[in-house]
Design a protein around this motif. Structure first.
Motif, PDB file in Angstrom:
ATOM      1  N   MET A  73       0.584  -1.769   0.213  1.00 49.57           N
ATOM      2  CA  MET A  73      -0.005  -0.194  -0.046  1.00 49.57           C
ATOM      3  C   MET A  73       0.775   1.336  -0.122  1.00 49.57           C
ATOM      4  N   MET A  74       0.988   1.578  -0.603  1.00 48.38           N
ATOM      5  CA  MET A  74       1.873   3.567  -1.813  1.00 48.38           C
ATOM      6  C   MET A  74       1.304   3.997  -2.180  1.00 48.38           C
ATOM      7  N   PRO A  75       0.838   5.176  -2.413  1.00 46.92           N
ATOM      8  CA  PRO A  75       0.212   6.632  -3.100  1.00 46.92           C
ATOM      9  C   PRO A  75       1.535   6.692  -4.210  1.00 46.92           C
ATOM     10  N   GLY A  76       0.660   6.811  -5.424  1.00 48.58           N
ATOM     11  CA  GLY A  76       1.044   6.825  -7.167  1.00 48.58           C
ATOM     12  C   GLY A  76       1.637   5.260  -7.191  1.00 48.58           C
ATOM     13  N   MET A  77       2.461   4.773  -8.020  1.00 44.34           N
ATOM     14  CA  MET A  77       2.830   3.162  -7.686  1.00 44.34           C
ATOM     15  C   MET A  77       2.885   2.314  -6.650  1.00 44.34           C
ATOM     16  N   ASP A  78       2.399   2.107  -6.978  1.00 44.24           N
ATOM     17  CA  ASP A  78       1.752   0.900  -5.531  1.00 44.24           C
ATOM     18  C   ASP A  78       3.283  -0.675  -5.678  1.00 44.24           C
ATOM     19  N   GLY A  79       3.257  -1.429  -3.907  1.00 41.03           N
ATOM     20  CA  GLY A  79       3.964  -1.990  -4.649  1.00 41.03           C
ATOM     21  C   GLY A  79       3.413  -3.779  -5.833  1.00 41.03           C
TER      22      GLY A  79
END
Length: 386
Positions: A73-79
């Motif tokens: 769960m990361m903003p922009g390009m997630d995992g």
């Protein structure tokens, strides 16, 4: 889309002696990064990134990590997206990825594995579990490296051995050809039959063998390699004539009974001479002489057992000799000799057909009859000078 391959990173200074495995930790939460750094920093060399795009920059700058710990769960390009990009990029596709996530749904884990991840670590992180899984996947990566290195070395060795074997094979083939030419030339110097008889019978034998290659009786025997060896060996069928006295061998008229008895010994003389030539040699070098021995010693045997020198019958006569028997008799019939004019092709075929099942193997005769046009073409191509 896969990333374009970045240029290799510059080598580290020679003074750097730290050989611990490298880990890339990717997480947008500083606290999560701190937990992993505190847990793993003493055992491994760590590089951190706070986003997918920053992780790509770290990778491009090098050096390459041995394992990636990747938050989902990361903003922009997630995992998941970063994992997909890495697995589609040949330069990075081999790096193992462990997802670090609070997600607990089965479908989330399934998606990660489908994208190419090797494992999951659940948040909050259990230190023993994290250390064990990182250690295990690094060991697996190292094992793969060792196996790949071994396979590369093995492939190189196989290529080298193959090249050596091919070179050795070429030498063997050249030695075979030289041996055959030398022996056949020796026979020609003493026989009143021409070298074209040798060429014609050689090609007849190959033609007959090829015609029978799909026959149920012979399919297991007459492969391409065997047919080539038969072709090479055929010129030695009368090598035993070098042991026959000139007074008999070169006599212009019909031989007496006593002279014919001596003439018939050429089959056994040829077989014994070739056996002696092969004795003590590497089978790979003289395997073709096995067929030459069979042909020299057996091409005057007859299907019904009335031939010489051993009175062999039917399939007890080597196939190579049965092929030569038809080839030799046909060519003798169509050739001019001091004691007879040449037969026409039709008359020679009639004689061969008459010996089907008595003098000759019936299937070999049938092969000759099925290839008459090609037989006549060989006879014309290698016709004796007028």
């Amino acid at each position: 889309m896969p990333l374009e391959s970045a240029p290799p990173a510059a080598p580290e200074p020679a003074a750097a002696a730290d050989r611990r495995p490298r880990l890339l930790v990717v997480d947008d939460e500083p606290m999560n990064i701190k937990v992993l750094v505190d847990l793993l920093g003493g055992q491994y060399r760590l590089t951190v990134a706070k986003s997918g795009h920053q992780a790509l920059g770290r990778l491009a700058a090098g050096p390459e990590p041995d394992l990636i710990l990747l938050d989902v769960m990361m903003p922009g390009m997630d995992g998941h997206e970063l994992c997909r990009v890495l697995k589609e990029t040949p330069r990075y596709a081999h790096i193992p990825i462990i997802f670090v996530t609070a997600l607990g749904e089965t479908e989330d884990e399934t998606r990660g594995f489908e994208l190419g991840a090797v494992d999951y670590l659940a948040k909050p992180i259990s230190p023993p579990v994290a250390q064990a899984r990182v250690r295990t996947h690094l060991q697996l990566r190292e094992a793969r490296r060792v196996l790949e290195d071994y396979n590369r070395k093995l492939e190189a060795e196989v290529r080298q051995r193959t090249d050596e074997l091919m070179a050795r094979t070429r030498e063997v083939v050249q030695a075979q050809d030289v041996t055959i030419r030398a022996l056949a030339s020796l026979a020609e110097t003493r026989d009143n039959e021409t070298g074209n008889h040798i060429k014609r019978t050689q090609h007849y034998v190959r033609l007959l063998a090829e015609a029978l290659a799909d026959h149920p009786r012979f399919a297991d025997t007459l492969d391409a390699e065997t047919i080539e060896l038969l072709f090479k060996s055929a010129p030695l069928h009368d090598i035993g004539k070098v042991g026959i006295p000139d007074a008999i061998l070169l006599k212009p008229g019909k031989l007496t009974h006593e002279e014919m008895t001596i003439m018939k010994t050429h089959a056994e003389l040829g077989r014994e001479a070739l056996l002696a030539a092969a004795e003590g040699s590497d089978p790979a070098d003289v395997g073709f002489l096995r067929y030459a021995c069979e042909i020299a010693g057996g091409h005057h045997e007859k299907w019904d057992g009335s031939g010489y020198p051993a009175g062999l019958e039917g399939d007890a006569i080597p196939l190579s000799a049965r092929l030569m028997a038809v080839a030799d008799v046909y060519d003798a019939l169509i050739s001019r000799r001091v004691y007879k004019p040449p037969f026409t092709h039709e008359d020679a075929i009639s004689q061969i057909r008459g010996g089907r099942g008595s003098h000759f193997d019936p299937d070999v005769v049938d092969a000759l009859l099925a290839r008459e046009t090609e037989v006549m073409a060989i006879a014309a191509r290698y016709a004796d000078d007028a």
